[in-house]
Structure formats: C-alpha cells, structure tokens
Design an enzyme around this catalytic site. Structure first.
Site, mmCIF file in Angstrom:
data_model
loop_
_atom_site.group_PDB
_atom_site.id
_atom_site.type_symbol
_atom_site.label_atom_id
_atom_site.label_comp_id
_atom_site.label_asym_id
_atom_site.label_seq_id
_atom_site.Cartn_x
_atom_site.Cartn_y
_atom_site.Cartn_z
ATOM 1 N N GLU A 14 26.178 6.391 22.725
ATOM 2 C CA GLU A 14 25.451 7.358 23.565
ATOM 3 C C GLU A 14 23.993 6.939 23.523
ATOM 4 O O GLU A 14 23.322 7.115 22.503
ATOM 5 C CB GLU A 14 25.590 8.770 22.985
ATOM 6 C CG GLU A 14 26.987 9.332 23.004
ATOM 7 C CD GLU A 14 27.427 9.734 24.384
ATOM 8 O OE1 GLU A 14 26.568 9.977 25.254
ATOM 9 O OE2 GLU A 14 28.644 9.780 24.619
ATOM 10 N N GLU A 71 12.486 4.031 29.340
ATOM 11 C CA GLU A 71 12.590 5.352 28.702
ATOM 12 C C GLU A 71 11.375 5.571 27.793
ATOM 13 O O GLU A 71 11.096 4.774 26.903
ATOM 14 C CB GLU A 71 13.868 5.442 27.866
ATOM 15 C CG GLU A 71 14.061 6.836 27.292
ATOM 16 C CD GLU A 71 15.242 6.937 26.335
ATOM 17 O OE1 GLU A 71 15.352 6.082 25.430
ATOM 18 O OE2 GLU A 71 16.040 7.870 26.482
ATOM 19 N N CYS A 115 17.687 12.767 25.626
ATOM 20 C CA CYS A 115 18.205 11.585 26.314
ATOM 21 C C CYS A 115 18.355 11.818 27.812
ATOM 22 O O CYS A 115 18.117 10.926 28.615
ATOM 23 C CB CYS A 115 19.541 11.186 25.707
ATOM 24 S SG CYS A 115 20.705 12.550 25.629
ATOM 25 N N LYS A 138 25.468 9.224 8.818
ATOM 26 C CA LYS A 138 24.068 8.859 8.585
ATOM 27 C C LYS A 138 23.153 9.546 9.592
ATOM 28 O O LYS A 138 23.154 9.220 10.770
ATOM 29 C CB LYS A 138 23.855 7.344 8.699
ATOM 30 C CG LYS A 138 22.489 6.954 8.128
ATOM 31 C CD LYS A 138 22.043 5.566 8.527
ATOM 32 C CE LYS A 138 21.239 5.531 9.787
ATOM 33 N NZ LYS A 138 20.043 6.369 9.805
HETATM 34 P P1 NAD Z 1 17.240 4.691 17.217
HETATM 35 O O1 NAD Z 1 18.161 3.816 17.969
HETATM 36 O O2 NAD Z 1 15.986 4.116 16.683
HETATM 37 O O3 NAD Z 1 17.979 5.335 15.948
HETATM 38 C C1 NAD Z 1 19.154 6.102 16.067
HETATM 39 C C2 NAD Z 1 19.886 6.072 14.736
HETATM 40 O O4 NAD Z 1 20.304 4.736 14.477
HETATM 41 C C3 NAD Z 1 19.033 6.491 13.535
HETATM 42 O O5 NAD Z 1 19.849 7.163 12.603
HETATM 43 C C4 NAD Z 1 18.591 5.143 12.969
HETATM 44 O O6 NAD Z 1 18.280 5.182 11.593
HETATM 45 C C5 NAD Z 1 19.827 4.309 13.214
HETATM 46 N N1 NAD Z 1 19.604 2.872 13.304
HETATM 47 C C6 NAD Z 1 18.489 2.203 13.684
HETATM 48 N N2 NAD Z 1 18.701 0.873 13.652
HETATM 49 C C7 NAD Z 1 19.992 0.701 13.269
HETATM 50 C C8 NAD Z 1 20.808 -0.438 13.046
HETATM 51 N N3 NAD Z 1 20.341 -1.675 13.217
HETATM 52 N N4 NAD Z 1 22.086 -0.250 12.645
HETATM 53 C C9 NAD Z 1 22.588 0.995 12.476
HETATM 54 N N5 NAD Z 1 21.855 2.107 12.646
HETATM 55 C C10 NAD Z 1 20.570 1.966 13.053
HETATM 56 O O7 NAD Z 1 16.949 5.933 18.159
HETATM 57 P P2 NAD Z 1 15.997 7.178 17.882
HETATM 58 O O8 NAD Z 1 14.586 6.774 18.123
HETATM 59 O O9 NAD Z 1 16.351 7.817 16.584
HETATM 60 O O10 NAD Z 1 16.498 8.187 19.031
HETATM 61 C C11 NAD Z 1 16.031 8.155 20.322
HETATM 62 C C12 NAD Z 1 17.016 7.501 21.255
HETATM 63 O O11 NAD Z 1 18.274 8.158 21.190
HETATM 64 C C13 NAD Z 1 16.590 7.587 22.702
HETATM 65 O O12 NAD Z 1 16.752 6.347 23.319
HETATM 66 C C14 NAD Z 1 17.539 8.611 23.303
HETATM 67 O O13 NAD Z 1 17.743 8.482 24.683
HETATM 68 C C15 NAD Z 1 18.781 8.360 22.519
HETATM 69 N N6 NAD Z 1 19.670 9.522 22.585
HETATM 70 C C16 NAD Z 1 20.804 9.458 23.359
HETATM 71 C C17 NAD Z 1 21.636 10.585 23.480
HETATM 72 C C18 NAD Z 1 22.874 10.573 24.343
HETATM 73 O O14 NAD Z 1 23.661 11.501 24.261
HETATM 74 N N7 NAD Z 1 23.083 9.559 25.173
HETATM 75 C C19 NAD Z 1 21.294 11.757 22.802
HETATM 76 C C20 NAD Z 1 20.135 11.784 22.036
HETATM 77 C C21 NAD Z 1 19.323 10.656 21.927
#
Ligand code: NAD
Length: 486
Positions: free
Chosen positions: A247, A378, A281, A172
């Site tokens: 992550e 963040e 991130c 997804k």
């Molecule tokens: P998000 O948590 O809103 O969404 C991430 C993914 O999860 C998306 O595909 C979203 O549709 C899905 N999602 C959302 N709610 C969900 C649920 N209840 N159940 C299952 N899936 C769900 O994050 P975002 O805004 O898309 O991304 C930004 C975040 O990602 C930042 O906090 C960033 O630090 C983190 N990030 C971490 C890494 C790492 O390697 N540690 C890398 C890139 C981004």
C-alpha cells in the site's frame, strides 16, 4: 518492565538495538526513550512466529481466533479514550481524528471475526465420484510493516485479517510512532494467545525492517509506506517469490465540475486535502477545477482557509495539528521552495506558525504546469496545487497523468457524468461528492505505482491466505487413465 518494549514469544524484553527518543510533534519534547530491537531479536521474533505456526493449533482453530479478535475489540473499546490520547500525543493528529481511528480499528477487528465465522468451504461433487474442496489456508509467518500517519488503524487493517486467517505475525510500527502498538500489545498479552502468534519488534528500516523482508522464514510481507521503500521490498520479495502486498503513495486528484455546489465543495476540498495535516496517502493534493468556477472556488477556498483552526491537537475544535517530525517538516518546506523555483505561484500558506512544534499552514499553489515536481511527486503534507480544465477529457487526462493511482474525488450534481468519469480514472478508490471514508468491508488500495493488492473487505482477507484444492475419492476404486473432468 517499563523499558521492555519488544515482545517476543509471549514475553517482554528490553530492546538490544538502537536507543531512540519518541518525540511529541506538538511541542518537540521527548515522550519516552525506546530501546529498539536488534537484528538478533528480530530473527528470534521470526523464529517464535514460525514455531507457533508449526506447532500450535492457532492456524487450525478458527473458533479461538474469532474469540481473540472479539476480545481484543472489546478491550480496545473499553480503553478507547486512552488509545486516542496516545495516538494524538505521538502523531499530533487532532484528538477527534484519533477517536475515529480507534473506532474504525474496533470495527475492523469485529468485521474479520464475523467474516471468519460466516466463511464456508467451497465443495463440489464431480461426476467421477470425487469431492473437491477449495480451502483458504493461512500463509504462515507474516511481517506487517506500517508507517507513522495512522499507526493504530493501518496496523489493525493488517493485523485483523492476518490473525483471522490463522497466520502468525511479526509486527513493526514506524520508528516514529510505536506507542499505540506497544499499548495494543499489552492488551494482546492480557488475552493470552499461544506464545509466538503475535510478536512486536520496534525499529527502523535497517536493520529491523530489512531483516523481516529478507528472512526466508517470513512468507508474507504486508507493507504500507512510501513507493520507494515499496519498490525495494518488491525486489527483495521477488528473489524468494515471497507473497507481498504493498500500500504505497499517492498524488490524488479532486475534480470539481462547474455544476457543483461550491460552498459545500470547498468544505469537502479542505477536508480531502488537509485532513490529518495532509499526511494521508489518499489526500487530494491536486485540485482540478472547471474553468467557469475557478475564480469563485479560489475566493471561497482562501476565505475558509483563513479560519482553519490549526493548533493544539488535544483541543476539541482543532482542525489541523503539527506535522510528524522536524525532518518531514523540512521536506515539505523544500517542496514549497521547489514549487516557487519551478515558477508556480504560492497563493497562501507554507508558513511556520509556532516556535515549538512542527506546525505549517496549508500551502496553495496556482499557475502550475503538469510537468512540475509539485504536481507529479507525493509531498505528503499540507500542500495542494490548483489547475483548471475546460471539458471532461481534459480533466481525465490531467487526473491520470502521474505515476500514482491511489484515489480520486469527483464533485458534480450530474451523477451519470461523475460515474462515467470515475470509470476512466486509474485509481483504486473513487469518491463521488464525498471523500476519505474507508468502509471496512470494501477494498482499499492502489493502481499503478500506488501499490499491489488490496486491504479491507474479502480481498484484504484473501491477501493473507493460500488456496489449497483437495480432491477426495473413495479408497479402492480401480484406476481410470482418462476420468471425466466435470
Ligand atoms: P516509509 O516507506 O519511509 O516507511 C514505512 C515503514 O517501512 C516504516 O515502518 C519504516 O520503518 C519501514 N521501512 C523503511 N525502510 C524499510 C526497509 N528497507 N525495509 C523494511 N521496512 C522499511 O514511509 P513513511 O514515511 O513512514 O510513510 C509515508 C508513506 O506511506 C507515504 O508515501 C504514504 O503515501 C504511504 N502510505 C500509504 C498508505 C496506503 O494505504 N496506500 C497509507 C498510509 C501511508
């Protein structure tokens, strides 16, 4: 077919869930309207993956998996410029950065193909005649969920080891950035995997993501995204003791010591903080500078920021593109307001520069306190805070004082000191005199609330396996109550 973007059991389907417009963040135009998967289609994708795991030879045929990963890498390489263009169109990241994402993705697919090829089974002959074999087996159906900031690369970081280990997958992407994985699925489809080995479901957290997380037939969740979402997923996984890798977010510090070469360090600091618009991130969002060089650092930083090239992400010399979406832009601007209300000084930036497109100039805050929200939370955009320190222990204390532990950077000519300080920092990745480069054979992930587990390298492979210990003895041997145990 043009409207069919959901891929289940080796076939394309029109999504029966929500309809969503995918937006180009550089001009706010609709690129395409996507019919996302329904909850029922998500369940069908899980069932297809379960069936493929149970009844095809995919989990037990490493030679086939190696060939598939290499073929996919070759196809991606042949179409590299198309993928880079799609990524830039959908995310707004500068085209040069998209090209890096594509080449890192190709490298990752090849690394895990080689990894499986070179893998050996650990075998031990015991004194009682038993042969012990320790076998790494696939887990089963894995749901791979990724965010919008590196849609292709972060997807491949999961997909390559998951497939290499013999799992079947329901993937997804973020609802904001599905385009590169739709294109990748076309390549996967052309290779001809057993139906159900790879499935693509599009949609947001609810219902698609939540269905993946809570369905009992999904045995592993590999998630990259925000800490709040990760925490919810971890709670759900606890109910069924589902395997989980997380992550999550970061608030990474960059420590600049007074013996560092300031001109090159300023360049690194800008790259560390504002690469990919700061939507990374591991972005260095807190810059800690030793007091003696603080004023000179600020002078050089502001001079260089004035010449930063922000604009059309397809232009070859662009250094920063737009943020991902209108709501994310507003979130980042809200944090800038919070910083001002908390009493920090906005040295420069934080302004919209175009009427169309989600562009924001890099914001630099000074006069911050450690307990301010802009220091602790963040923001995930081009906003940094500058702080000073006098001595090593003060730098270590400030650096470690958030809930996160994803990454850190240290700039100093004194490598011995830098390594000593690296040993004290609670972060999963530390760069000394550089920043950002991931190495495909080395682990990536966070301490504290930045995550659970590691991606890439052997650890990234292990995250998609279960360990099985098989003991083989000769048939017909008489029973010994207390056999020797060596
Ligand atoms: P998000 O948590 O809103 O969404 C991430 C993914 O999860 C998306 O595909 C979203 O549709 C899905 N999602 C959302 N709610 C969900 C649920 N209840 N159940 C299952 N899936 C769900 O994050 P975002 O805004 O898309 O991304 C930004 C975040 O990602 C930042 O906090 C960033 O630090 C983190 N990030 C971490 C890494 C790492 O390697 N540690 C890398 C890139 C981004």
């Amino acid at each position: 077919m043009a409207q069919d973007h959901v891929y289940i059991n080796g076939k394309w389907y029109k999504g029966e869930g929500e309809k969503r417009a995918v937006i180009n963040p550089s001009n706010e135009e609709v690129i395409i309207e996507i019919n996302e998967a329904s909850q029922q289609q998500t369940v069908e994708a899980i069932q297809a993956a379960r069936h493929a795991f149970q009844y095809t030879d995919w989990p037990s045929n490493p030679a086939r998996r190696i060939a598939v990963l290499r073929q996919l890498a070759d196809l991606l390489e042949q179409n590299a410029e198309t993928f880079a263009a799609i990524e830039t169109l959908n995310t707004g990241k500068p085209i040069r950065e998209s090209r890096l994402d594509v080449s890192d993705s190709i490298q990752c697919l090849r690394y895990y193909a080689d990894f499986v090829e070179q893998r050996t089974i650990e075998e031990k002959k015991r004194t009682d005649g038993t042969t012990s074999k320790v076998i790494e087996e696939p887990i089963g159906v894995c749901a791979l969920i990724v965010p919008w900031n590196f849609p292709l690369l972060l997807g491949i970081w999961k997909l390559a080891p998951a497939l290499a280990a013999g799992n079947t997958v329901v993937f997804k992407p973020s609802e904001l950035t599905p385009l590169s994985f739709i294109e990748l699925t076309k390549l996967i489809d052309s290779i001809g995997l057993p139906p159900g080995v790879f499935n693509l479901v599009l949609g947001s957290g609810s219902p698609v993501g939540e269905t993946l997380v809570t369905h009992p037939d999904v045995e592993k969740i590999s998630f990259t995204g925000g800490t709040k979402t990760g925490r919810w997923i971890y709670e759900q996984c606890a109910r069924g003791l589902k395997r989980v890798s997380l992550e999550l977010g970061g608030k990474s510090p960059l420590l600049i010591f007074d013996d560092a070469d300031l001109t090159s360090t300023v360049e690194w600091a800008l790259f560390a903080s504002f690469f990919n618009q700061g939507e990374v991130c591991v972005a260095a969002s807190r810059i800690l500078v030793q007091r003696r060089v603080y004023n000179s650092f600020i002078d050089q930083l502001t001079q260089r920021l004035a010449s930063l090239r922000i604009g059309d992400p397809f232009a070859e010399n662009t250094e920063m593109g737009p943020l991902i979406s209108s709501s994310h832009l507003k979130k980042v601007e809200t944090y800038i307001q919070i910083g001002l209300q908390e009493g920090a000084v906005l040295l420069q930036g934080g302004e919209r520069i175009k009427e169309r497109g989600y562009y924001l100039t890099p914001a630099v805050f000074t006069h911050v306190r450690q307990d301010m929200r802009i220091v602790q939370e963040e923001i995930f955009g081009p906003v940094i805070t500058l702080q000073t320190f006098e001595h090593d222990n003060e730098a270590i204390g400030l650096a470690n004082d958030t809930i996160y532990g994803l990454a850190a950077g240290i700039f100093s000519r004194d490598l011995e000191r830098a390594e000593r300080i690296a040993g004290k920092l609670r972060a999963g990745t530390i760069w000394i005199n550089s920043y950002h480069t991931p190495y495909v054979d080395a682990p990536w992930g966070g301490m504290k609330q930045s995550g659970i587990g590691r991606e890439l390298g052997p650890q990234g492979f292990a995250a998609f396996t279960e360990t099985k210990h098989v003991n083989i003895s000769q048939h017909g041997k008489s029973l010994g109550w207390y056999p020797s145990r060596s």
